[in-house]
Motif scaffolding. Structure first.
Motif, PDB file in Angstrom:
ATOM      1  N   GLY A   1       0.785  -1.223   0.000  1.00  0.00           N
ATOM      2  CA  GLY A   1       0.000   0.000   0.000  1.00  0.00           C
ATOM      3  C   GLY A   1       0.821   1.280   0.000  1.00  0.00           C
ATOM      4  N   ALA A   2       2.095   1.195   0.311  1.00  0.00           N
ATOM      5  CA  ALA A   2       2.943   2.391   0.323  1.00  0.00           C
ATOM      6  C   ALA A   2       3.209   2.849  -1.108  1.00  0.00           C
ATOM      7  CB  ALA A   2       4.255   2.108   1.032  1.00  0.00           C
TER       8      ALA A   2
ATOM      9  N   GLY B   1      -0.355   6.565  -6.656  1.00  0.00           N
ATOM     10  CA  GLY B   1      -1.567   5.890  -7.117  1.00  0.00           C
ATOM     11  C   GLY B   1      -1.412   4.393  -7.268  1.00  0.00           C
ATOM     12  N   ARG B   2      -0.219   3.850  -6.963  1.00  0.00           N
ATOM     13  CA  ARG B   2       0.036   2.416  -7.137  1.00  0.00           C
ATOM     14  C   ARG B   2       0.752   1.859  -5.919  1.00  0.00           C
ATOM     15  NH1 ARG B   2      -0.366  -0.221 -12.146  1.00  0.00           N
ATOM     16  NH2 ARG B   2      -0.249  -2.004 -10.752  1.00  0.00           N
ATOM     17  N   GLY B   3       0.033   1.706  -4.843  1.00  0.00           N
ATOM     18  CA  GLY B   3       0.615   1.121  -3.648  1.00  0.00           C
ATOM     19  C   GLY B   3       0.772  -0.386  -3.734  1.00  0.00           C
ATOM     20  N   ASP B   4       0.346  -0.971  -4.854  1.00  0.00           N
ATOM     21  CA  ASP B   4       0.459  -2.423  -5.019  1.00  0.00           C
ATOM     22  C   ASP B   4       1.785  -2.835  -5.651  1.00  0.00           C
ATOM     23  OD1 ASP B   4      -0.167  -1.269  -7.505  1.00  0.00           O
ATOM     24  OD2 ASP B   4      -1.353  -2.994  -8.159  1.00  0.00           O
ATOM     25  N   ARG B   5       2.756  -1.928  -5.680  1.00  0.00           N
ATOM     26  CA  ARG B   5       4.034  -2.202  -6.338  1.00  0.00           C
ATOM     27  C   ARG B   5       4.713  -3.433  -5.738  1.00  0.00           C
ATOM     28  NH1 ARG B   5       9.541  -1.145  -6.050  1.00  0.00           N
ATOM     29  NH2 ARG B   5      10.471  -0.897  -8.106  1.00  0.00           N
ATOM     30  N   GLU B   6       5.285  -4.230  -6.613  1.00  0.00           N
ATOM     31  CA  GLU B   6       6.105  -5.374  -6.227  1.00  0.00           C
ATOM     32  C   GLU B   6       7.361  -5.352  -7.081  1.00  0.00           C
ATOM     33  OE1 GLU B   6       3.940  -9.051  -6.466  1.00  0.00           O
ATOM     34  OE2 GLU B   6       2.221  -8.237  -5.373  1.00  0.00           O
TER      35      GLU B   6
ATOM     36  N   LEU C   1       8.188  -5.710 -10.958  1.00  0.00           N
ATOM     37  CA  LEU C   1       7.250  -6.769 -11.342  1.00  0.00           C
ATOM     38  C   LEU C   1       5.835  -6.247 -11.527  1.00  0.00           C
ATOM     39  CD1 LEU C   1       8.464  -9.546  -8.887  1.00  0.00           C
ATOM     40  CD2 LEU C   1       8.983  -9.346 -11.334  1.00  0.00           C
ATOM     41  N   VAL C   2       5.392  -5.379 -10.603  1.00  0.00           N
ATOM     42  CA  VAL C   2       4.046  -4.800 -10.646  1.00  0.00           C
ATOM     43  C   VAL C   2       4.185  -3.299 -10.438  1.00  0.00           C
ATOM     44  CG1 VAL C   2       1.782  -4.706  -9.535  1.00  0.00           C
ATOM     45  CG2 VAL C   2       2.982  -6.895  -9.734  1.00  0.00           C
ATOM     46  N   ALA C   3       3.689  -2.519 -11.361  1.00  0.00           N
ATOM     47  CA  ALA C   3       3.598  -1.052 -11.300  1.00  0.00           C
ATOM     48  C   ALA C   3       4.882  -0.361 -11.747  1.00  0.00           C
ATOM     49  CB  ALA C   3       3.200  -0.565  -9.912  1.00  0.00           C
ATOM     50  N   ASP C   4       4.689   0.714 -12.490  1.00  0.00           N
ATOM     51  CA  ASP C   4       5.770   1.624 -12.847  1.00  0.00           C
ATOM     52  C   ASP C   4       6.211   2.361 -11.589  1.00  0.00           C
ATOM     53  OD1 ASP C   4       4.959   0.890 -15.394  1.00  0.00           O
ATOM     54  OD2 ASP C   4       4.614   2.934 -16.093  1.00  0.00           O
TER      55      ASP C   4
END
Length: 125
Positions: free
Chosen positions: A12-13, A81-86, A37-40
């Protein structure tokens, strides 16, 4: 030599504050490659003069920290806007104490003596 793969889930961060990966602690690796892997994200490096360098890291791409970018700059990122970053860190080779002192600790002891001495990071009691 690849030493470790380290997954990062941001939970979420939307940002990761600027920091230095201490080489003899959890920030080990002479060379560190991070794969989004997930999100710019936008990656920021800050040198000892306080100058910021930014670059865009698209999902599915990687960046590499080595030499001065790894040893004498702090790094962080934001992905608003993309706290789902991995991401996944690939950590290559290890610093022995002498190499860590020569390449990293001496620099940071001059820049931030409250955080680092000539033999490594200083942690508050």
């Amino acid at each position: 030599t690849l030493i470790a793969l380290q997954p990062n889930v941001h939970g979420g961060a939307e940002f990761l504050p600027r920091h230095l990966d201490w080489p003899r602690n959890d920030g080990f690796g002479v060379v560190i490659v991070t794969l989004a892997l997930v999100a710019d994200a936008t990656v920021v490096l800050q040198n000892a003069d306080g100058r910021d360098f930014y670059f865009h890291l698209p999902e599915g791409h990687a960046y590499l920290l080595s030499a001065d970018a790894r040893n004498t700059c702090t790094h962080g990122l934001f992905c608003l806007g993309r706290g789902d970053r991995e991401s996944l860190n690939f950590r290559f080779a290890l610093h022995d104490q002498a190499r860590a002192r020569d390449e990293i600790y001496r620099h940071w002891a001059d820049i931030d003596p409250a955080s680092c001495g000539p033999d490594g990071p200083i942690y508050p009691d």
